[in-house]
Design a protein around this motif. Structure first.
Motif, PDB file in Angstrom:
ATOM      1  N   ALA A  26       0.829  -1.204   0.000  1.00 52.43           N
ATOM      2  CA  ALA A  26       0.000   0.000   0.000  1.00 52.43           C
ATOM      3  C   ALA A  26       0.866   1.258   0.000  1.00 52.43           C
ATOM      4  O   ALA A  26       0.581   2.230  -0.713  1.00 52.43           O
ATOM      5  N   ALA A  27       1.940   1.237   0.802  1.00 49.42           N
ATOM      6  CA  ALA A  27       2.814   2.407   0.856  1.00 49.42           C
ATOM      7  C   ALA A  27       3.497   2.649  -0.485  1.00 49.42           C
ATOM      8  O   ALA A  27       3.592   3.796  -0.957  1.00 49.42           O
ATOM      9  N   ARG A  28       3.972   1.580  -1.129  1.00 42.95           N
ATOM     10  CA  ARG A  28       4.652   1.739  -2.411  1.00 42.95           C
ATOM     11  C   ARG A  28       3.698   2.265  -3.492  1.00 42.95           C
ATOM     12  O   ARG A  28       4.047   3.145  -4.274  1.00 42.95           O
ATOM     13  N   ARG A  29       2.492   1.709  -3.533  1.00 43.30           N
ATOM     14  CA  ARG A  29       1.542   2.141  -4.559  1.00 43.30           C
ATOM     15  C   ARG A  29       1.056   3.563  -4.299  1.00 43.30           C
ATOM     16  O   ARG A  29       0.864   4.341  -5.229  1.00 43.30           O
ATOM     17  N   ALA A  30       0.869   3.923  -3.025  1.00 48.31           N
ATOM     18  CA  ALA A  30       0.471   5.281  -2.697  1.00 48.31           C
ATOM     19  C   ALA A  30       1.545   6.282  -3.095  1.00 48.31           C
ATOM     20  O   ALA A  30       1.256   7.370  -3.599  1.00 48.31           O
ATOM     21  N   ARG A  31       2.808   5.898  -2.889  1.00 44.62           N
ATOM     22  CA  ARG A  31       3.911   6.788  -3.253  1.00 44.62           C
ATOM     23  C   ARG A  31       3.933   7.027  -4.767  1.00 44.62           C
ATOM     24  O   ARG A  31       4.142   8.147  -5.222  1.00 44.62           O
ATOM     25  N   ARG A  32       3.705   5.948  -5.547  1.00 42.08           N
ATOM     26  CA  ARG A  32       3.678   6.132  -7.002  1.00 42.08           C
ATOM     27  C   ARG A  32       2.485   6.977  -7.429  1.00 42.08           C
ATOM     28  O   ARG A  32       2.604   7.879  -8.249  1.00 42.08           O
ATOM     29  N   ALA A  33       1.309   6.674  -6.866  1.00 44.30           N
ATOM     30  CA  ALA A  33       0.108   7.425  -7.241  1.00 44.30           C
ATOM     31  C   ALA A  33       0.215   8.880  -6.816  1.00 44.30           C
ATOM     32  O   ALA A  33      -0.279   9.775  -7.491  1.00 44.30           O
ATOM     33  N   GLY A  34       0.904   9.140  -5.700  1.00 38.59           N
ATOM     34  CA  GLY A  34       1.038  10.498  -5.213  1.00 38.59           C
ATOM     35  C   GLY A  34       1.892  11.374  -6.080  1.00 38.59           C
ATOM     36  O   GLY A  34       1.877  12.603  -5.943  1.00 38.59           O
ATOM     37  N   GLY A  35       2.623  10.775  -7.029  1.00 39.03           N
ATOM     38  CA  GLY A  35       3.427  11.585  -7.936  1.00 39.03           C
ATOM     39  C   GLY A  35       2.605  12.484  -8.814  1.00 39.03           C
ATOM     40  O   GLY A  35       3.093  13.486  -9.343  1.00 39.03           O
ATOM     41  N   ALA A  36       1.318  12.163  -8.976  1.00 37.75           N
ATOM     42  CA  ALA A  36       0.459  12.983  -9.828  1.00 37.75           C
ATOM     43  C   ALA A  36      -0.211  14.102  -9.055  1.00 37.75           C
ATOM     44  O   ALA A  36      -0.896  14.937  -9.633  1.00 37.75           O
ATOM     45  N   ASP A  37      -0.081  14.143  -7.730  1.00 39.44           N
ATOM     46  CA  ASP A  37      -0.757  15.150  -6.918  1.00 39.44           C
ATOM     47  C   ASP A  37      -0.025  16.482  -6.988  1.00 39.44           C
ATOM     48  O   ASP A  37       1.182  16.551  -7.144  1.00 39.44           O
ATOM     49  N   GLY A  38      -0.776  17.518  -6.833  1.00 41.26           N
ATOM     50  CA  GLY A  38      -0.173  18.840  -6.749  1.00 41.26           C
ATOM     51  C   GLY A  38      -0.053  19.510  -8.102  1.00 41.26           C
ATOM     52  O   GLY A  38       0.057  18.858  -9.127  1.00 41.26           O
ATOM     53  N   PRO A  39      -0.081  20.851  -8.112  1.00 38.99           N
ATOM     54  CA  PRO A  39       0.016  21.593  -9.374  1.00 38.99           C
ATOM     55  C   PRO A  39       1.353  21.358 -10.055  1.00 38.99           C
ATOM     56  O   PRO A  39       2.406  21.428  -9.432  1.00 38.99           O
ATOM     57  N   ASP A  62       3.972  -7.480  -3.241  1.00 41.11           N
ATOM     58  CA  ASP A  62       4.637  -6.564  -2.308  1.00 41.11           C
ATOM     59  C   ASP A  62       4.587  -5.112  -2.769  1.00 41.11           C
ATOM     60  O   ASP A  62       5.182  -4.246  -2.148  1.00 41.11           O
ATOM     61  N   GLY A  63       3.860  -4.851  -3.862  1.00 41.34           N
ATOM     62  CA  GLY A  63       3.632  -3.468  -4.268  1.00 41.34           C
ATOM     63  C   GLY A  63       4.678  -2.862  -5.159  1.00 41.34           C
ATOM     64  O   GLY A  63       4.547  -1.704  -5.568  1.00 41.34           O
ATOM     65  N   ARG A  64       5.719  -3.597  -5.502  1.00 42.57           N
ATOM     66  CA  ARG A  64       6.701  -3.044  -6.435  1.00 42.57           C
ATOM     67  C   ARG A  64       6.123  -2.930  -7.839  1.00 42.57           C
ATOM     68  O   ARG A  64       6.608  -2.149  -8.651  1.00 42.57           O
ATOM     69  N   ALA A  65       5.094  -3.711  -8.136  1.00 44.49           N
ATOM     70  CA  ALA A  65       4.401  -3.624  -9.430  1.00 44.49           C
ATOM     71  C   ALA A  65       2.922  -3.404  -9.177  1.00 44.49           C
ATOM     72  O   ALA A  65       2.360  -3.878  -8.182  1.00 44.49           O
ATOM     73  N   GLY A  76       2.600  18.662 -10.972  1.00 44.07           N
ATOM     74  CA  GLY A  76       3.247  17.403 -10.609  1.00 44.07           C
ATOM     75  C   GLY A  76       3.315  16.472 -11.797  1.00 44.07           C
ATOM     76  O   GLY A  76       2.604  16.642 -12.793  1.00 44.07           O
ATOM     77  N   PRO A  77       4.172  15.446 -11.745  1.00 41.30           N
ATOM     78  CA  PRO A  77       4.294  14.503 -12.837  1.00 41.30           C
ATOM     79  C   PRO A  77       3.034  13.664 -12.986  1.00 41.30           C
ATOM     80  O   PRO A  77       2.195  13.592 -12.089  1.00 41.30           O
ATOM     81  N   ARG A  78       2.878  13.018 -14.138  1.00 43.25           N
ATOM     82  CA  ARG A  78       1.720  12.180 -14.385  1.00 43.25           C
ATOM     83  C   ARG A  78       1.713  10.969 -13.458  1.00 43.25           C
ATOM     84  O   ARG A  78       2.729  10.572 -12.922  1.00 43.25           O
ATOM     85  N   ASP A  79       0.514  10.389 -13.303  1.00 43.80           N
ATOM     86  CA  ASP A  79       0.407   9.131 -12.598  1.00 43.80           C
ATOM     87  C   ASP A  79       1.321   8.108 -13.273  1.00 43.80           C
ATOM     88  O   ASP A  79       1.599   8.198 -14.461  1.00 43.80           O
ATOM     89  N   ARG A  80       1.785   7.123 -12.496  1.00 46.00           N
ATOM     90  CA  ARG A  80       2.745   6.155 -13.017  1.00 46.00           C
ATOM     91  C   ARG A  80       2.310   4.763 -12.619  1.00 46.00           C
ATOM     92  O   ARG A  80       1.885   4.530 -11.488  1.00 46.00           O
ATOM     93  N   LEU A  81       2.428   3.820 -13.545  1.00 42.83           N
ATOM     94  CA  LEU A  81       2.130   2.420 -13.278  1.00 42.83           C
ATOM     95  C   LEU A  81       3.397   1.600 -13.487  1.00 42.83           C
ATOM     96  O   LEU A  81       4.118   1.811 -14.468  1.00 42.83           O
ATOM     97  N   ALA A  82       3.644   0.677 -12.579  1.00 45.93           N
ATOM     98  CA  ALA A  82       4.782  -0.231 -12.707  1.00 45.93           C
ATOM     99  C   ALA A  82       4.264  -1.561 -13.247  1.00 45.93           C
ATOM    100  O   ALA A  82       3.410  -2.203 -12.635  1.00 45.93           O
ATOM    101  N   LEU A  83       4.769  -1.956 -14.420  1.00 51.88           N
ATOM    102  CA  LEU A  83       4.332  -3.166 -15.118  1.00 51.88           C
ATOM    103  C   LEU A  83       5.445  -4.200 -15.075  1.00 51.88           C
ATOM    104  O   LEU A  83       6.522  -3.984 -15.634  1.00 51.88           O
ATOM    105  N   ALA A  84       5.208  -5.334 -14.419  1.00 52.51           N
ATOM    106  CA  ALA A  84       6.209  -6.398 -14.316  1.00 52.51           C
ATOM    107  C   ALA A  84       6.061  -7.357 -15.489  1.00 52.51           C
ATOM    108  O   ALA A  84       4.963  -7.836 -15.782  1.00 52.51           O
ATOM    109  N   VAL A  85       7.160  -7.638 -16.168  1.00 51.10           N
ATOM    110  CA  VAL A  85       7.151  -8.570 -17.297  1.00 51.10           C
ATOM    111  C   VAL A  85       8.371  -9.476 -17.179  1.00 51.10           C
ATOM    112  O   VAL A  85       9.437  -9.046 -16.733  1.00 51.10           O
ATOM    113  N   LYS A  86       8.200 -10.731 -17.564  1.00 51.71           N
ATOM    114  CA  LYS A  86       9.345 -11.639 -17.567  1.00 51.71           C
ATOM    115  C   LYS A  86      10.310 -11.205 -18.659  1.00 51.71           C
ATOM    116  O   LYS A  86       9.898 -10.950 -19.801  1.00 51.71           O
TER     117      LYS A  86
END
Length: 287
Positions: free
Chosen positions: A81-94, A146-149, A96-106
């Motif tokens: 939850a903390a990791r995903r909140a940190r990534r989602a929070g990147g889009a907050d604020g005037p 574990d929220g890394r992706a 601020g950077p766009r929202d970001r998604l971490a995509l895990a692929v083999k």
């Protein structure tokens, strides 16, 4: 009182995993007496014994076994939850950077599908930034939990989809990847029996959950090492047909006629409320 503090869980998990108060205290960076008091206070609050203490050492009670299992899942969830909140929070604020998604692929899997997915999603209005996380064999599940992706491309029957929401995207056959000079490389097709026990050419072994399966094949750690060992005639491997994209000139790919199909899924945690993730899944489904 039924609530548990994260600190209490971390203390108990350290003792439960080490089964030794001294080692657990060292791991936590604290003195042993306050750790012992914290565990005793936790037992009093819960009204159960979590540990058996005697001259031979420390062991878990039945209640302790349950808390070890449930506590590990709870701590993983809070970390995720903390990791995903940190990534989602990147889009907050005037500004601020766009929202970001971490995509895990083999690594080295589904090249063409991944390219099409990223291109299709990038064309969407308000598309989030996609961070591609290449990972080893069957590591996508761990990264999701574990929220890394936030989302992953997973492949059945090799990956487990248990506990995730998912959509199937692509089904494909399997191939044997062999040294180009090996006699089997000249065959138009092979069966699983043909490649299960080839003299002098054992199947490579990948780690699963931190350990390697038994067998004579070499233990491989990454795609580059595997590619080199195949080129040297030391091993072979079985992969989805899309793995042809990373083969070297020293490799040969032969279809396996009786291998089960490999299905690529896009998978994500069922509790996700991310609008960016929903958009990525919609783009994947359209493919």
């Amino acid at each position: 009182m039924d609530t548990l503090e994260t600190r209490e869980l971390r203390y108990f998990m350290a003792v439960a995993e080490e089964l030794h108060f001294g080692r657990a205290a060292e791991r936590l960076g604290m003195a042993q007496p306050p750790l012992s008091r914290a565990i005793q206070q936790l037992e009093r609050r819960l009204g159960v014994s979590l540990l058996k203490r005697n001259r031979r050492g420390v062991s878990l009670t039945g209640a302790g076994e349950v808390l070890l299992h449930e506590g590990r899942a709870a701590l993983d969830a809070t970390t995720a939850a903390a990791r995903r909140a940190r990534r989602a929070g990147g889009a907050d604020g005037p500004g601020g950077p766009r929202d970001r998604l971490a995509l895990a692929v083999k690594a080295a899997a589904s090249h063409e599908l991944l390219r099409r997915l990223l291109d299709a999603y990038a064309a969407e209005p308000d598309a989030a930034e996609i961070e591609v996380l290449p990972c080893g064999m069957c590591e996508q599940e761990e990264l999701l939990r574990d929220g890394r992706a936030d989302v992953a491309l997973m492949h059945t029957p090799f990956n487990s989809l248990a506990g995730f929401d998912s959509e199937p995207l692509l089904a494909e056959g399997q191939i044997a990847v062999l040294p180009a000079r090996h006699p089997l490389a000249a065959r138009e097709a092979l069966s699983l029996a043909d490649v299960s026990d080839v003299p002098g050419l054992p199947i490579a072994r990948w780690p699963r959950h931190g350990t390697y399966p038994p067998g004579p094949g070499p233990e491989v750690h990454d795609q580059t090492q595997l590619a080199q060992l195949i080129a040297l005639g030391r091993t072979m491997a079985v992969f989805p047909d899309s793995a042809r994209a990373w083969l070297w000139a020293e490799h040969s790919a032969v279809p396996l006629t009786d291998a089960p199909p490999v299905v690529t899924h896009i998978a994500w945690p069922p509790h996700s409320r991310s609008l960016a993730l929903a958009g990525l899944v919609r783009a994947a489904a359209r493919l």
